[in-house]
Design a protein around this motif. Structure first.
Motif, mmCIF file in Angstrom:
data_model
loop_
_atom_site.group_PDB
_atom_site.id
_atom_site.type_symbol
_atom_site.label_atom_id
_atom_site.label_comp_id
_atom_site.label_asym_id
_atom_site.label_seq_id
_atom_site.Cartn_x
_atom_site.Cartn_y
_atom_site.Cartn_z
ATOM 1 N N ARG A 219 -2.907 23.222 -34.880
ATOM 2 C CA ARG A 219 -4.291 23.498 -34.490
ATOM 3 C C ARG A 219 -5.030 22.275 -33.989
ATOM 4 O O ARG A 219 -6.071 22.409 -33.350
ATOM 5 C CB ARG A 219 -5.057 24.063 -35.701
ATOM 6 C CG ARG A 219 -4.579 25.422 -36.150
ATOM 7 C CD ARG A 219 -5.131 25.791 -37.509
ATOM 8 N NE ARG A 219 -4.748 27.149 -37.899
ATOM 9 C CZ ARG A 219 -4.798 27.619 -39.135
ATOM 10 N NH1 ARG A 219 -5.245 26.848 -40.112
ATOM 11 N NH2 ARG A 219 -4.424 28.855 -39.389
ATOM 12 N N GLY A 220 -4.509 21.094 -34.291
ATOM 13 C CA GLY A 220 -5.286 19.882 -34.058
ATOM 14 C C GLY A 220 -4.984 19.146 -32.778
ATOM 15 O O GLY A 220 -5.487 18.043 -32.571
ATOM 16 N N GLY A 221 -4.157 19.723 -31.900
ATOM 17 C CA GLY A 221 -3.793 19.026 -30.678
ATOM 18 C C GLY A 221 -4.676 19.380 -29.495
ATOM 19 O O GLY A 221 -5.333 20.430 -29.475
ATOM 20 N N PRO A 222 -4.709 18.545 -28.475
ATOM 21 C CA PRO A 222 -5.568 18.796 -27.306
ATOM 22 C C PRO A 222 -5.163 20.020 -26.512
ATOM 23 O O PRO A 222 -5.958 20.529 -25.727
ATOM 24 C CB PRO A 222 -5.412 17.517 -26.471
ATOM 25 C CG PRO A 222 -4.155 16.879 -26.951
ATOM 26 C CD PRO A 222 -4.028 17.228 -28.386
ATOM 27 N N GLU A 223 -3.917 20.515 -26.704
ATOM 28 C CA GLU A 223 -3.545 21.738 -25.987
ATOM 29 C C GLU A 223 -4.388 22.925 -26.409
ATOM 30 O O GLU A 223 -4.502 23.927 -25.680
ATOM 31 C CB GLU A 223 -2.055 22.055 -26.188
ATOM 32 C CG GLU A 223 -1.668 22.569 -27.553
ATOM 33 C CD GLU A 223 -1.470 21.457 -28.576
ATOM 34 O OE1 GLU A 223 -1.042 21.750 -29.706
ATOM 35 O OE2 GLU A 223 -1.729 20.278 -28.253
ATOM 36 N N ARG A 224 -5.036 22.838 -27.590
ATOM 37 C CA ARG A 224 -5.918 23.905 -28.047
ATOM 38 C C ARG A 224 -7.278 23.858 -27.364
ATOM 39 O O ARG A 224 -8.128 24.712 -27.593
ATOM 40 C CB ARG A 224 -6.121 23.788 -29.567
ATOM 41 C CG ARG A 224 -4.856 23.983 -30.367
ATOM 42 C CD ARG A 224 -4.322 25.386 -30.210
ATOM 43 N NE ARG A 224 -3.118 25.593 -30.988
ATOM 44 C CZ ARG A 224 -2.442 26.728 -31.035
ATOM 45 N NH1 ARG A 224 -2.854 27.754 -30.335
ATOM 46 N NH2 ARG A 224 -1.350 26.833 -31.749
ATOM 47 N N VAL A 225 -7.490 22.856 -26.542
ATOM 48 C CA VAL A 225 -8.767 22.665 -25.859
ATOM 49 C C VAL A 225 -8.608 22.792 -24.343
ATOM 50 O O VAL A 225 -9.547 23.154 -23.635
ATOM 51 C CB VAL A 225 -9.337 21.269 -26.213
ATOM 52 C CG1 VAL A 225 -10.577 20.948 -25.405
ATOM 53 C CG2 VAL A 225 -9.609 21.160 -27.704
#
Length: 346
Positions: A219-225
């Protein structure tokens, strides 16, 4: 520098950052943030110039490319801080590809409700059950499986994690084609699949505690943004259309939010590298990131949407992918529950 450094290099780190160590040992090359950033951007620029890939929305899920992963590994950009004996540093991690066997037909974001069972037998375990939304299972050599190893009235108790060889007898992978006609999801069935004793991850019965910590990495990676980032960059190329529609303020707000999310990604990665638990921070990042991704689509509807936009356009790609943004890695209600429980603690 920790396992999130490559993703953060793609996202763009501060040029003013201090040098960061690839490995604590003195015989290993040290890279500054600027050097790492330059390496990754040079690689991406080269591949784009050679037409070996084209940016697209939701690319981290929908653009399977083992050749690019191998290129990163060749350059020492995967597992950068891992000891050499485990494949880190300048050595390749090999040809193993993992999929995640977590969600089930009646256990999506509520992973504690999984029914897949692991029965102890001589020399290991027999795993039986069904997993859904297993992205890339049709490519994977191995699957990370969460299964129930003991029955309990408390659903969070008695779960364990395993590494399962996808070539083992008893495994069936069935495609789940999405509404865009693309195949990246699957249903994976395990029918008394034998798993050796040594393939247990961590401690038997501690699967729930382990998976909650591990989900911070998901959940904490930039791919989630950044699922709709190509759409945002295309909008920025249409300054004439933005002025015509009077959307400069809306675009400015999106850029400001992206900058804030970038900082949150950096903070989560830094805390992970320091060995801290980032359960709440990662849940917050994913929740805010998913809202941002959808809002980019809303603004782009006026700038780039309309009858002329095809499913293959960045707008079409983003729109078709958007239903999954707030589900994968934990639904919004689950993330809010994690945040609220933490805030309620004295």
């Amino acid at each position: 520098m920790g396992p999130w450094c490559v993703a953060n290099a793609f996202f763009g780190l501060s040029q003013g950052s201090s040098p960061m160590t690839v490995d604590a040992r003195p015989d290993v090359i040290r890279l500054s943030t600027a050097q790492l950033r330059s390496q990754v951007r040079d690689l991406v620029a080269q591949w784009r110039a050679e037409h070996r890939f084209a940016p697209r929305c939701d690319s981290w899920l929908r653009s399977y490319d083992p050749a690019f992963t191998k290129e990163l590994a060749k350059r020492g950009l995967i597992g950068m801080t891992w000891p050499r004996r485990y494949g880190g540093g300048e050595y390749s991690n090999g040809d193993f590809l993992f999929c995640l066997g977590l969600s089930e037909p009646e256990a999506g974001s509520d992973l504690a409700a999984v029914r897949t069972s692991a029965e102890r037998v001589d020399g290991g375990w027999l795993i039986t059950g069904r997993k859904v939304w297993t992205s890339g299972a049709h490519y994977a050599t191995h699957c990370y499986v969460l299964a129930r190893t003991e029955k309990s009235d408390k659903k969070h108790v008695g779960l364990s994690e395993f590494v399962v060889d996808m070539t083992a007898p008893g495994i069936a992978v069935t495609p789940i084609v999405d509404m865009a006609g693309e195949h990246h999801f699957n249903e994976t069935v395990f029918d008394h699949v034998f798993v050796p004793e040594g393939n247990l991850i961590g401690v038997e019965g501690q699967g729930w505690r382990q998976v909650v910590e591990q989900l911070s990495f998901e959940r904490g990676g930039p791919e989630r943004v950044l699922s709709t980032y190509p759409l945002l960059t295309q909008m920025l190329e249409r300054s004439d259309r933005i002025r015509e529609l009077g959307l400069r303020r809306e675009i400015g707000v999106l850029i400001a939010r992206l900058a804030t999310l970038r900082r949150l990604c950096w903070d989560v990665a830094r805390e992970m590298d320091n060995g801290a638990s980032t359960i709440v921070q990662a849940a917050t990042l994913k929740m805010l990131g998913n809202v941002f991704e959808r809002d980019v689509i809303s603004v782009a509807r006026d700038v780039l949407g309309g009858p002329g936009s095809s499913p293959q356009s960045p707008y079409g790609q983003a729109l078709l992918a958007s239903p999954g943004f707030s589900l994968r890695g934990g639904a919004a209600d689950v993330l809010l529950s994690i945040i609220a429980k933490q805030e309620a603690r004295p």
